[in-house]
Design a protein around this motif. Sequence first.
Motif, PDB file in Angstrom:
ATOM      1  N   GLY A   1      38.603 -15.988  73.734  1.00 14.05           N
ATOM      2  CA  GLY A   1      38.634 -15.199  72.667  1.00 14.05           C
ATOM      3  C   GLY A   1      38.634 -16.158  71.280  1.00 14.05           C
ATOM      4  N   GLU A   2      39.680 -16.367  70.348  1.00 10.49           N
ATOM      5  CA  GLU A   2      39.527 -16.985  69.304  1.00 10.49           C
ATOM      6  C   GLU A   2      40.429 -18.417  69.661  1.00 10.49           C
ATOM      7  OE1 GLU A   2      39.411 -15.045  65.464  1.00 10.49           O
ATOM      8  OE2 GLU A   2      37.732 -14.331  66.144  1.00 10.49           O
ATOM      9  N   THR A   3      40.600 -19.070  70.728  1.00 10.24           N
ATOM     10  CA  THR A   3      41.263 -20.050  70.972  1.00 10.24           C
ATOM     11  C   THR A   3      40.769 -20.958  71.801  1.00 10.24           C
ATOM     12  OG1 THR A   3      43.445 -18.789  71.147  1.00 10.24           O
ATOM     13  CG2 THR A   3      43.742 -20.942  72.041  1.00 10.24           C
ATOM     14  N   ILE A   4      40.553 -22.075  71.156  1.00 10.28           N
ATOM     15  CA  ILE A   4      39.715 -23.472  71.782  1.00 10.28           C
ATOM     16  C   ILE A   4      40.700 -23.794  72.978  1.00 10.28           C
ATOM     17  CG2 ILE A   4      38.852 -25.492  71.563  1.00 10.28           C
ATOM     18  CD1 ILE A   4      38.017 -24.628  68.535  1.00 10.28           C
ATOM     19  N   ILE A   5      40.334 -23.957  74.042  1.00 10.26           N
ATOM     20  CA  ILE A   5      41.007 -24.524  75.212  1.00 10.26           C
ATOM     21  C   ILE A   5      40.501 -25.904  75.626  1.00 10.26           C
ATOM     22  CG2 ILE A   5      42.050 -24.251  77.642  1.00 10.26           C
ATOM     23  CD1 ILE A   5      43.043 -22.148  75.591  1.00 10.26           C
ATOM     24  N   ILE A   6      41.363 -26.890  75.724  1.00  8.15           N
ATOM     25  CA  ILE A   6      41.084 -28.205  75.896  1.00  8.15           C
ATOM     26  C   ILE A   6      41.969 -28.648  76.817  1.00  8.15           C
ATOM     27  CG2 ILE A   6      39.512 -28.652  73.999  1.00  8.15           C
ATOM     28  CD1 ILE A   6      42.017 -30.537  72.955  1.00  8.15           C
ATOM     29  N   ARG A   7      41.515 -29.612  77.948  1.00 12.60           N
ATOM     30  CA  ARG A   7      42.608 -30.356  78.846  1.00 12.60           C
ATOM     31  C   ARG A   7      42.440 -31.688  78.352  1.00 12.60           C
ATOM     32  NH1 ARG A   7      41.733 -28.706  85.063  1.00 12.60           N
ATOM     33  NH2 ARG A   7      43.812 -30.403  85.131  1.00 12.60           N
ATOM     34  N   SER A   8      43.503 -32.304  78.542  1.00 13.53           N
ATOM     35  CA  SER A   8      43.624 -33.726  77.617  1.00 13.53           C
ATOM     36  C   SER A   8      45.073 -34.577  78.097  1.00 13.53           C
ATOM     37  CB  SER A   8      43.277 -33.513  76.234  1.00 13.53           C
ATOM     38  OG  SER A   8      43.247 -34.914  75.866  1.00 13.53           O
TER      39      SER A   8
END
Lengths: 135, 135
Positions: B43-50
Amino acid sequence: MAPMQPLGRERCLELLASVPVGRVVFTLRALPAIRPVNHLLDGETIIIRSSLGASLPSTATERGGAVVAYEADMIDVEARTGWTVVVTGTARLILDPARQTRYEQLLRPWVDEPMNCIIGIDCDLVTGYELGAGR
Amino acid sequence: MAPMQPLGRERCLELLASVPVGRVVFTLRALPAIRPVNHLLDGETIIIRSSLGASLPSTATERGGAVVAYEADMIDVEARTGWTVVVTGTARLILDPARQTRYEQLLRPWVDEPMNCIIGIDCDLVTGYELGAGR
């Protein structure tokens, strides 16, 4: 998954000099800001031309000023290999006329925005990683 | 020199979703910091793993926390064309187990570092430019 291999300072600066574009990271009205720019490396100083001078704190004089980060990378998204280099250092306005003229000749803006200042970023802290090394 | 054409919010998010890698910009010990990461757009959320969760202020809870910038670009250095998108927004730790599981499946780390947290970045402020448009 690929290993991440830290790179030495000299190799980082070589890689940085090998590409024409990076991203300058600074603080604008207390928020993190980032802009792609083209650069050249003069010794251990990153030279950029930009209209962002107005955005850097008014303390950014010839003697020093804002601490910024500068990042460049080259990532092959298919192979998942590449490198990233991050420099952290003081951004200084370059006001010496001879250096201004030299950099204006060597470093042409890519976009037709007013590029009213030349900024040098000292390579104080240099870190870099190679992605997918040794595979 | 090429013109720089501002892009609308929808086009910016489309472009962001079209690439797997961007750069998260945050403040670490009062200094600007930047790291390339792979992402997905939900949607309008950027998902990152870190592993950077540890670096984000301890205020980065599920309800909100640090304001970060996220940048992606695609620049053809030969043609001097391309685009850049910058999102500024609040970074939130994603702690809901169902969302964690889903994102862990959809978003595989590219490097073998411990990726011990999933972070969502709200697309609060979205800006972007096309470089060399209309040439």
